[in-house]
Write a protein that holds these residues in place. Structure first.
Motif, PDB file in Angstrom:
ATOM      1  N   ARG A   1       0.815  -1.214   0.000  1.00  0.00           N
ATOM      2  CA  ARG A   1       0.000   0.000   0.000  1.00  0.00           C
ATOM      3  C   ARG A   1       0.851   1.268   0.000  1.00  0.00           C
ATOM      4  NH1 ARG A   1      -5.331  -1.349   1.269  1.00  0.00           N
ATOM      5  NH2 ARG A   1      -5.602  -3.486   1.997  1.00  0.00           N
ATOM      6  N   MET A   2       2.109   1.128  -0.380  1.00  0.00           N
ATOM      7  CA  MET A   2       2.999   2.287  -0.442  1.00  0.00           C
ATOM      8  C   MET A   2       2.690   3.117  -1.691  1.00  0.00           C
ATOM      9  SD  MET A   2       4.837   1.911   2.292  1.00  0.00           S
ATOM     10  CE  MET A   2       6.078   3.162   1.989  1.00  0.00           C
ATOM     11  N   VAL A   3       2.564   4.420  -1.525  1.00  0.00           N
ATOM     12  CA  VAL A   3       2.365   5.325  -2.656  1.00  0.00           C
ATOM     13  C   VAL A   3       3.659   6.025  -3.034  1.00  0.00           C
ATOM     14  CG1 VAL A   3      -0.066   5.681  -2.159  1.00  0.00           C
ATOM     15  CG2 VAL A   3       1.617   7.193  -1.122  1.00  0.00           C
ATOM     16  N   ASP A   4       4.648   5.984  -2.128  1.00  0.00           N
ATOM     17  CA  ASP A   4       5.960   6.571  -2.414  1.00  0.00           C
ATOM     18  C   ASP A   4       6.973   5.925  -1.482  1.00  0.00           C
ATOM     19  OD1 ASP A   4       7.961   8.066  -3.456  1.00  0.00           O
ATOM     20  OD2 ASP A   4       7.200  10.023  -2.805  1.00  0.00           O
ATOM     21  N   GLY A   5       8.112   5.516  -2.005  1.00  0.00           N
ATOM     22  CA  GLY A   5       9.109   4.858  -1.185  1.00  0.00           C
ATOM     23  C   GLY A   5       8.725   3.420  -0.876  1.00  0.00           C
ATOM     24  N   SER A   6       9.435   2.801   0.081  1.00  0.00           N
ATOM     25  CA  SER A   6       9.167   1.424   0.463  1.00  0.00           C
ATOM     26  C   SER A   6       9.696   1.176   1.865  1.00  0.00           C
ATOM     27  CB  SER A   6       9.822   0.443  -0.519  1.00  0.00           C
ATOM     28  OG  SER A   6      11.240   0.527  -0.427  1.00  0.00           O
ATOM     29  N   LEU A   7       9.269   0.033   2.454  1.00  0.00           N
ATOM     30  CA  LEU A   7       9.772  -0.314   3.780  1.00  0.00           C
ATOM     31  C   LEU A   7      11.267  -0.599   3.759  1.00  0.00           C
ATOM     32  CD1 LEU A   7       6.980  -2.677   5.228  1.00  0.00           C
ATOM     33  CD2 LEU A   7       7.459  -0.310   5.844  1.00  0.00           C
ATOM     34  N   ALA A   8      11.763  -1.082   2.630  1.00  0.00           N
ATOM     35  CA  ALA A   8      13.203  -1.375   2.540  1.00  0.00           C
ATOM     36  C   ALA A   8      14.043  -0.117   2.692  1.00  0.00           C
ATOM     37  CB  ALA A   8      13.512  -2.054   1.208  1.00  0.00           C
TER      38      ALA A   8
ATOM     39  N   ILE B   1       5.687   6.848   2.084  1.00  0.00           N
ATOM     40  CA  ILE B   1       4.328   7.248   2.446  1.00  0.00           C
ATOM     41  C   ILE B   1       3.378   6.151   1.977  1.00  0.00           C
ATOM     42  CG2 ILE B   1       2.479   8.932   2.062  1.00  0.00           C
ATOM     43  CD1 ILE B   1       4.643  11.061   1.670  1.00  0.00           C
ATOM     44  N   PHE B   2       2.460   5.732   2.862  1.00  0.00           N
ATOM     45  CA  PHE B   2       1.507   4.680   2.518  1.00  0.00           C
ATOM     46  C   PHE B   2       0.087   5.221   2.587  1.00  0.00           C
ATOM     47  CE2 PHE B   2       2.064   4.356   7.123  1.00  0.00           C
ATOM     48  CZ  PHE B   2       0.746   4.317   7.570  1.00  0.00           C
ATOM     49  N   SER B   3      -0.828   4.473   1.975  1.00  0.00           N
ATOM     50  CA  SER B   3      -2.250   4.818   2.002  1.00  0.00           C
ATOM     51  C   SER B   3      -3.053   3.541   2.134  1.00  0.00           C
ATOM     52  CB  SER B   3      -2.657   5.571   0.724  1.00  0.00           C
ATOM     53  OG  SER B   3      -4.052   5.811   0.698  1.00  0.00           O
ATOM     54  N   THR B   4      -3.706   3.364   3.285  1.00  0.00           N
ATOM     55  CA  THR B   4      -4.530   2.178   3.516  1.00  0.00           C
ATOM     56  C   THR B   4      -5.984   2.409   3.128  1.00  0.00           C
ATOM     57  OG1 THR B   4      -5.074   2.826   5.783  1.00  0.00           O
ATOM     58  CG2 THR B   4      -3.051   1.559   5.452  1.00  0.00           C
ATOM     59  N   GLY B   5      -6.407   3.673   3.031  1.00  0.00           N
ATOM     60  CA  GLY B   5      -7.801   3.977   2.788  1.00  0.00           C
ATOM     61  C   GLY B   5      -8.587   4.203   4.060  1.00  0.00           C
ATOM     62  N   MET B   6      -7.988   3.905   5.219  1.00  0.00           N
ATOM     63  CA  MET B   6      -8.624   4.162   6.516  1.00  0.00           C
ATOM     64  C   MET B   6      -7.985   5.399   7.132  1.00  0.00           C
ATOM     65  SD  MET B   6      -9.432   0.504   8.327  1.00  0.00           S
ATOM     66  CE  MET B   6     -10.416   1.356   9.545  1.00  0.00           C
ATOM     67  N   PHE B   7      -8.810   6.397   7.393  1.00  0.00           N
ATOM     68  CA  PHE B   7      -8.308   7.684   7.869  1.00  0.00           C
ATOM     69  C   PHE B   7      -7.553   7.531   9.193  1.00  0.00           C
ATOM     70  CE2 PHE B   7      -8.747  11.717  10.133  1.00  0.00           C
ATOM     71  CZ  PHE B   7      -8.288  12.608   9.178  1.00  0.00           C
ATOM     72  N   GLU B   8      -8.022   6.645  10.082  1.00  0.00           N
ATOM     73  CA  GLU B   8      -7.379   6.483  11.383  1.00  0.00           C
ATOM     74  C   GLU B   8      -5.940   6.027  11.240  1.00  0.00           C
ATOM     75  OE1 GLU B   8     -10.229   5.290  10.496  1.00  0.00           O
ATOM     76  OE2 GLU B   8     -11.724   6.233  11.802  1.00  0.00           O
ATOM     77  N   TYR B   9      -5.693   5.090  10.326  1.00  0.00           N
ATOM     78  CA  TYR B   9      -4.336   4.601  10.117  1.00  0.00           C
ATOM     79  C   TYR B   9      -3.487   5.611   9.353  1.00  0.00           C
ATOM     80  CZ  TYR B   9      -5.974  -0.011  11.602  1.00  0.00           C
ATOM     81  OH  TYR B   9      -6.482  -1.058  12.320  1.00  0.00           O
ATOM     82  N   ASP B  10      -4.058   6.187   8.309  1.00  0.00           N
ATOM     83  CA  ASP B  10      -3.277   7.090   7.462  1.00  0.00           C
ATOM     84  C   ASP B  10      -2.910   8.390   8.167  1.00  0.00           C
ATOM     85  OD1 ASP B  10      -3.455   5.236   5.472  1.00  0.00           O
ATOM     86  OD2 ASP B  10      -5.083   6.230   4.395  1.00  0.00           O
ATOM     87  N   SER B  11      -3.577   8.721   9.265  1.00  0.00           N
ATOM     88  CA  SER B  11      -3.313   9.988   9.943  1.00  0.00           C
ATOM     89  C   SER B  11      -2.561   9.837  11.254  1.00  0.00           C
ATOM     90  CB  SER B  11      -4.639  10.717  10.224  1.00  0.00           C
ATOM     91  OG  SER B  11      -5.458   9.947  11.087  1.00  0.00           O
ATOM     92  N   SER B  12      -2.308   8.598  11.692  1.00  0.00           N
ATOM     93  CA  SER B  12      -1.697   8.461  13.025  1.00  0.00           C
ATOM     94  C   SER B  12      -0.766   7.266  13.166  1.00  0.00           C
ATOM     95  CB  SER B  12      -2.804   8.360  14.090  1.00  0.00           C
ATOM     96  OG  SER B  12      -3.603   7.219  13.854  1.00  0.00           O
ATOM     97  N   LEU B  13      -0.270   6.718  12.076  1.00  0.00           N
ATOM     98  CA  LEU B  13       0.565   5.523  12.153  1.00  0.00           C
ATOM     99  C   LEU B  13       1.893   5.766  11.457  1.00  0.00           C
ATOM    100  CD1 LEU B  13       0.596   2.569  13.122  1.00  0.00           C
ATOM    101  CD2 LEU B  13      -0.362   1.912  10.916  1.00  0.00           C
ATOM    102  N   GLY B  14       2.968   5.294  12.075  1.00  0.00           N
ATOM    103  CA  GLY B  14       4.297   5.425  11.495  1.00  0.00           C
ATOM    104  C   GLY B  14       5.115   4.162  11.707  1.00  0.00           C
ATOM    105  N   PHE B  15       6.025   3.863  10.765  1.00  0.00           N
ATOM    106  CA  PHE B  15       6.877   2.682  10.841  1.00  0.00           C
ATOM    107  C   PHE B  15       8.340   3.104  10.798  1.00  0.00           C
ATOM    108  CE2 PHE B  15       2.895   1.163   9.135  1.00  0.00           C
ATOM    109  CZ  PHE B  15       2.701  -0.069   9.752  1.00  0.00           C
ATOM    110  N   VAL B  16       9.138   2.488  11.680  1.00  0.00           N
ATOM    111  CA  VAL B  16      10.590   2.661  11.670  1.00  0.00           C
ATOM    112  C   VAL B  16      11.230   1.283  11.791  1.00  0.00           C
ATOM    113  CG1 VAL B  16      10.485   4.979  12.683  1.00  0.00           C
ATOM    114  CG2 VAL B  16      10.688   2.973  14.177  1.00  0.00           C
ATOM    115  N   SER B  17      12.544   1.226  11.664  1.00  0.00           N
ATOM    116  CA  SER B  17      13.233  -0.048  11.828  1.00  0.00           C
ATOM    117  C   SER B  17      13.311  -0.409  13.307  1.00  0.00           C
ATOM    118  CB  SER B  17      14.637   0.023  11.227  1.00  0.00           C
ATOM    119  OG  SER B  17      15.427   0.945  11.955  1.00  0.00           O
TER     120      SER B  17
END
Length: 408
Positions: free
Chosen positions: A130-137, A191-207
């Motif tokens: 669901r990444m719209v730009d970049g990647s987890l790698a 940057i990712f987009s799940t389609g759920m506002f709660e996740y897209d506005s308050s979730l972040g991933f790091v290593s």
């Protein structure tokens, strides 16, 4: 053609002296058809919402989460290998969970931070797709620690891939000047987009390493394991097996059905409530069938008496009117299925009903038809229509020929 069916069709389609009864018959057919069509469309939309919600939730979260009582888990590589040997498990990955503050020059926002392993996470979490730009790698490819955030959060804070942000951890340090929060600088890696506002506005991933540095966790420690299974409806059974494979206490596992029980119970209750309300439309149509047949019995009392005088039994007369009401039900149900399936196809094909994306988890009405629902609708409509024929048919069969022909 059987005698009863011939007479029933004759009464339905032949011209009558009282056209009012014919109008009521048409209204009965339309009532059943509208009720059936409404049920098909509403249940299709409710199923679509439920499945869409489930897919989006499971696209960000794992099917099973394994934690340890009292805190973090150390020695997780061996635990991951044990979990992956459990039948039904497709993959496992470690994670770190915390809540932090994200600070930029445009503002500050609370963020649910999840540390993941960029190598094993894509096989477990659907966020990689669901990444719209970049990647987890890219979390570990840049010089500075990388951070992947949701589209709505990026839009709100005006940041893009490559922007620099600061994360403030609640687990700070005590100094002579007092409590000092731990602050680290991160570079937006995707940057990712799940389609759920709660996740897209308050979730972040790091290593994982970056999460440990920010939260002050010991090396080799994680919050728990995220696990994906073959069959999502057997997640509870697999969760128990994973806990046993890891040795039981202090480990415990939770599945996606437990963690989202309130949400899916509410959707199920709403679906049941809508089904009951729309079934009343079919019930109104079936009451119209009662009215039609009662008036027809009154109109055809002379014909009934003549048929009984010529040898027709009470069961013959009863079956004539039962068949007539059943034919109305079959025609109404068939028309309703045609109309309902057409509307569902149009909604799915053209998506002409738009929803505000900030309010709902998607921008159009989803439609998913299940054969179990369609079968239940068809059987339910036919049963209601058949029950509506019993009283008029009994009244017709109890008619005495001598009384009906006395004044003829």
């Amino acid at each position: 053609m059987r005698f009863e069916l011939f007479v029933a069709l004759r009464y339905l389609f032949a011209r009558r002296k009282q056209t009012f009864i014919s109008v009521i018959s048409v209204i009965s057919v339309l009532g059943v058809a509208l009720g059936v069509a409404s049920l098909i469309v509403v249940l299709g939309v409710m199923n679509g919402f439920t499945v869409d919600m489930r897919e989006k939730i499971l696209g960000v979260n794992a099917h099973v989460i394994t934690l340890a009582a009292g805190g973090g888990i150390s020695g997780y590589p061996e635990l991951v290998r044990k979990a992956e040997t459990v039948p039904g498990v497709k993959g496992a990955t470690p994670f770190i969970y915390s809540e932090v503050m994200l600070s930029t020059r445009y503002g500050v926002k609370g963020v649910v931070l999840r540390g993941v392993d960029p190598v094993s996470a894509p096989a477990v979490l659907g966020i990689a797709g669901r990444m719209v730009d970049g990647s987890l790698a890219d979390l570990e490819r840049s010089g500075a620690p990388g951070l992947v955030i949701g589209k709505e959060l990026a839009k709100r804070l005006g940041i893009t891939v490559g922007s620099r942000v600061n994360l403030l951890s609640p687990s700070g340090e005590k100094t002579s000047a007092g409590f000092t929060p731990r602050i680290l600088s991160f570079k937006i890696a995707g940057i990712f987009s799940t389609g759920m506002f709660e996740y897209d506005s308050s979730l972040g991933f790091v290593s994982l390493d970056a999460a440990r540095d920010l939260l002050g966790m010991p090396a080799g420690t994680v919050s728990g394991l995220e696990i994906v299974v073959d069959d999502i409806y057997r997640a509870d059974t697999v969760a128990q097996a994973v806990t046993q494979a890891l040795g039981g206490y202090p480990f415990y596992s939770r599945n996606w059905m437990e963690m989202n029980a309130n949400l899916f119970a509410a959707l199920k209750l709403e679906k049941a409530a809508m089904s009951i309300m729309l079934t009343l439309i079919v019930l109104v149509g079936s009451f119209s069938i009662v009215t039609t047949l009662v008036m027809l019995v009154m109109e055809k009392s002379r014909d009934i008496a003549i048929m009984m005088s010529m040898g027709a039994t009470k069961s013959h007369i009863r079956r004539i009117f039962m068949l007539q009401g059943t034919i109305i039900g079959v025609v109404g149900t068939t028309l309703g299925f045609g109309l309902g399936l057409l509307v569902c196809w149009l909604l799915k094909r053209y998506q002409f009903i738009k929803l505000p994306p900030g309010v709902y988890s998607l921008d159009h009405l989803p439609v998913l038809l299940q054969w179990q629902d369609l079968a239940a609708i068809a059987v339910g409509a036919m049963v209601l229509c058949f029950l509506a024929t019993i009283y008029p048919a009994r009244q017709a069969s109890s008619l005495e020929p001598a009384e009906a022909l006395r004044y003829e």
